[in-house]
Write a protein that holds these residues in place. Structure first.
Motif, PDB file in Angstrom:
ATOM      1  N   ASP A   1      -3.232  -6.194  -1.651  1.00  0.00           N
ATOM      2  CA  ASP A   1      -3.233  -5.394  -0.428  1.00  0.00           C
ATOM      3  C   ASP A   1      -2.567  -4.090  -0.825  1.00  0.00           C
ATOM      4  O   ASP A   1      -1.491  -4.119  -1.431  1.00  0.00           O
TER       5      ASP A   1
ATOM      6  N   ARG B   1      -1.253 -13.498  -3.119  1.00  0.00           N
ATOM      7  CA  ARG B   1      -1.201 -12.257  -2.325  1.00  0.00           C
ATOM      8  C   ARG B   1      -0.127 -11.369  -2.936  1.00  0.00           C
ATOM      9  O   ARG B   1       0.979 -11.835  -3.238  1.00  0.00           O
TER      10      ARG B   1
ATOM     11  N   ARG C   1      -8.435  -2.239   2.697  1.00  0.00           N
ATOM     12  CA  ARG C   1      -7.239  -3.009   2.323  1.00  0.00           C
ATOM     13  C   ARG C   1      -6.048  -2.078   2.125  1.00  0.00           C
ATOM     14  O   ARG C   1      -5.090  -2.431   1.440  1.00  0.00           O
TER      15      ARG C   1
END
Ligand code: SAH
Length: 382
Positions: free
Chosen positions: A114, A82, A140
């Motif tokens: 993200d 992430r 996102r």
């Protein structure tokens, strides 16, 4: 000069009449960020129809090469599952669109992203949302009005942050030499109610002056930008705590010096910064040495400060132009040559614009003393 003709100019003149002169920093903040009449509330600012052109608007190659840098940065961070991809002041969203198109070629990275956009202007946010919808990334994407609103804490993902021509819009202060002292430059009103330059009684702390200040003549100007340094310090703290890297690109100097760089751009021409408040883009050159100092003091590592031309060539600008031009007609090839010249040419953006990378930790791969991690485009890239 005649009294200010814009509604914002009248508002500013009334404020000065009531509470006294404004510092350059206060004046700039009012001109740029007033939610109704401020410059960034305007419909057309960046681009041919606006007042100035930025590198992403010159060529798709700029955002693409920054996309490659981001991918290299992600790899150097050991490819986290992430990652927050952050852009500060994304403007029309052009850089992001080019960057995301490139990033889609690296699925592991693309899936980890993200998006976080730091943007103060509602007009710009609407534009950026359209661009991200088209790119398939809108679900996102998160918008924040300021850097400190980014998710933080021990669960926060590491960040890769890009800021192109963002720091120059943050307010700065000017000091003018008179006798042996440096007085803060301010903006007051004359007997006709028009905005005019003044000197405030405030003096600069002499320890902030670079070497050679004693030799400067009367009227010499020195600029500092505590707001930019504070912004970079906040970023550096975040990078050193949650991990991550940042790429800061702007026009400015690698070493602090003297000179008045207060610039107002309106309709692609230089304007008087005191005329038509809210109608012109107000900026000044960025002191990259000061940013690097602020970042390291706050716990991040700073790269060497390099020129944009050098950075883009190292990232593969010529190879990318070659790939785009390979099967193209002569007109397209001519356009691409022009774009390379504009972005990297020494008399265009190549030398005036500087690049500084910040690292929250020592990168896994070498590159701590130079922003690129290499990995330029291969010849087959489209
Ligand atoms: N990076 C873009 C746009 C540069 S213009 C490009 O290269 O084309 C500066 C951008 O910063 C605009 O999007 C403007 O709305 C935004 N901005 C200006 N002041 C800001 C502030 N204080 N906080 C967040 N965004 C700001």
């Amino acid at each position: 000069m005649t009294p200010p003709a814009t509604p914002l100019g009248e508002k500013i003149a009334r404020q000065i009449a009531a509470t006294g002169p404004l510092s350059v920093a206060e004046y700039m903040a009012l001109c740029m960020n007033d939610p109704v009449d401020g410059y960034y509330a305007r419909a057309e600012t960046i681009g041919v129809k606006g007042d100035f052109i930025t590198a992403p608007e010159v060529s798709q190659m700029f955002g693409e090469l920054i996309g490659v840098w981001c991918y290299s940065a992600w790899q150097a961070m050991a490819s986290p599952g992430r990652v927050m991809l952050v852009e500060a002041g994304p403007g029309k969203g052009t850089l992001l669109a080019d960057l995301l198109r490139t990033v889609k070629r690296f699925p592991g990275f693309a899936d980890a992203i993200d998006l976080h956009l730091i943007e103060a202007s509602a007009t710009m946010i609407a534009r950026q949302r359209e661009v991200l919808t088209e790119a398939g990334f809108a679900d996102r994407a998160h918008w924040h009005a300021a850097l400190h609103e980014l998710p933080a804490g021990k669960d926060a993902a590491p960040a890769i942050l890009i800021a192109n021509e963002f720091l120059d819009v943050l307010p700065f202060r000017q000091y003018v030499k008179k006798g042996k002292a440096w007085y803060e430059r301010s903006i007051g009103i004359d007997e006709n109610g028009a905005l005019t330059w003044k000197l405030a009684p405030t003096l600069i702390d002499p320890s902030l002056l670079p070497p050679g200040a004693e030799g400067e003549p009367d009227g010499a100007v020195f600029e500092i930008a505590p707001a930019r340094e504070a912004w970079v310090a906040t970023l550096a703290e975040r990078l050193s705590q949650a991990g991550g890297m940042a790429l800061l690109i702007d026009y400015g100097h690698a070493q602090a010096g003297f000179g008045d760089t207060f610039q107002a751009m309106r309709g692609h021409a230089h304007a008087d910064p005191l005329e038509g408040p809210g109608l012109a883009d107000l900026t000044s050159h960025v002191d990259f040495a000061a940013l690097a100092r602020a970042a390291t003091a706050a716990g991040a590592h700073a790269s060497a400060i390099v020129e944009q031309g050098e950075f883009l060539l190292a990232m593969g600008l010529l190879e990318r132009a070659g790939a785009l031009g390979a099967d193209a007609d002569e007109t397209t090839r001519e356009r691409l040559r022009g774009e390379v010249e504009r972005l990297a040419g020494p008399d265009e953006m190549g030398r005036l614009f500087k690049v500084l990378a910040l690292y929250g930790m020592n990168p896994v791969r070498s590159g701590a003393d130079f922003p690129p991690f290499s990995a330029p485009f291969g010849g087959d890239a489209k």
